[in-house]
Design a protein around this motif. Structure first.
Motif, PDB file in Angstrom:
ATOM      1  N   ARG A  24      31.491  41.458  42.461  1.00 38.29           N
ATOM      2  CA  ARG A  24      32.117  40.755  43.591  1.00 38.29           C
ATOM      3  C   ARG A  24      31.074  39.968  44.364  1.00 38.29           C
ATOM      4  N   TRP A  83      33.688  35.883  50.732  1.00 33.24           N
ATOM      5  CA  TRP A  83      34.092  37.261  50.471  1.00 33.24           C
ATOM      6  C   TRP A  83      35.606  37.416  50.561  1.00 33.24           C
ATOM      7  N   ALA A  84      36.176  36.757  51.571  1.00 35.56           N
ATOM      8  CA  ALA A  84      37.616  36.833  51.796  1.00 35.56           C
ATOM      9  C   ALA A  84      38.096  35.498  52.354  1.00 35.56           C
ATOM     10  N   ASP A  85      39.363  35.218  52.196  1.00 40.13           N
ATOM     11  CA  ASP A  85      39.923  33.991  52.766  1.00 40.13           C
ATOM     12  C   ASP A  85      39.900  34.077  54.294  1.00 40.13           C
ATOM     13  N   ASP A 105      42.185  36.375  56.119  1.00 41.37           N
ATOM     14  CA  ASP A 105      42.010  37.792  55.810  1.00 41.37           C
ATOM     15  C   ASP A 105      40.646  38.335  56.243  1.00 41.37           C
ATOM     16  N   TRP A 125      33.154  37.686  40.525  1.00 44.60           N
ATOM     17  CA  TRP A 125      34.500  37.389  41.001  1.00 44.60           C
ATOM     18  C   TRP A 125      34.507  37.413  42.526  1.00 44.60           C
ATOM     19  N   SER A 126      35.522  36.810  43.076  1.00 49.45           N
ATOM     20  CA  SER A 126      35.715  36.829  44.521  1.00 49.45           C
ATOM     21  C   SER A 126      37.183  37.089  44.808  1.00 49.45           C
ATOM     22  N   GLN A 127      37.438  37.765  45.892  1.00 48.43           N
ATOM     23  CA  GLN A 127      38.815  37.999  46.309  1.00 48.43           C
ATOM     24  C   GLN A 127      39.379  36.735  46.963  1.00 48.43           C
TER      25      GLN A 127
END
Length: 188
Positions: free
Chosen positions: A185, A21-23, A26, A11-13
């Motif tokens: 993650r 890893w993040a948008d 963010d 999954w990824s945030q």
């Protein structure tokens, strides 16, 4: 390969770019401006890799950080933090003409092999890393000329800076795999 019950789902945030890893909005590593000059560029890459290592460790408990997720390797995320604290200290030995600084965790591979899944050990490792990074940064700040040769072996400051980036980049790749094995993650 089949998916066993003890393997976490990937999954990824991030949602904008699901392989990240993040948008971007963010992600503290995301910057609109590229640094000017070679030294600033080297510092930027080093800062981002250091941040990446910390991000890969965020949200995990002591047991997860100390878990050796890819047997038979002794590597764990906590071991990587301890290893990089040890390496930062050793880089000051390269700069110095004096006696080498003593190791933080003991003999060879103790930084990995000696990890303990206790929160106090995790806290100590992150404090050690921050302290050693700051001390190495301060020692290198006295040598802003990338062509200058320092220490007993006369290593060029540029080579030392690139070696630091290489070390963090290599271990951030390990951290990617270790984190994915712990809770699924993914992301860069």
């Amino acid at each position: 390969m089949h998916h066993t019950s003890d393997q976490p789902a990937r999954w990824s945030q991030a949602v904008v770019y699901p392989d990240m890893w993040a948008d971007p909005d963010d992600d503290p590593r995301h910057s609109e401006n590229s640094p000017d000059g070679e030294l600033a560029t080297l510092h930027d890459f080093l800062t981002n890799y250091r941040m990446t290592l910390r991000m890969k460790c965020e949200g995990l408990e002591a047991e997860q950080l100390a878990r050796r997720s890819v047997p038979p390797s002794t590597m764990s995320l906590l071991g990587l933090v301890r290893h990089l604290a040890e390496v930062e200290r050793d880089w000051r030995n390269w700069i110095s003409d004096g006696d080498p600084l003593p190791k933080l965790y003991g003999e060879r591979n103790a930084d990995f092999a000696g990890t303990v899944a206790v929160q106090a050990e995790v806290d100590t490792a992150f404090c050690d890393l921050q302290r050693e990074q700051a001390a190495t940064d301060a020692a290198l700040a006295e040598h802003p000329d990338l062509n200058e040769r320092v220490g007993k072996d006369g290593i060029a400051v540029r080579e030392l800076m690139v070696h630091r980036i290489d070390e963090y980049a290599r271990h951030c790749g390990h951290a990617d795999l270790l984190r994915e094995c712990i809770d699924g993650r993914v992301g860069q």
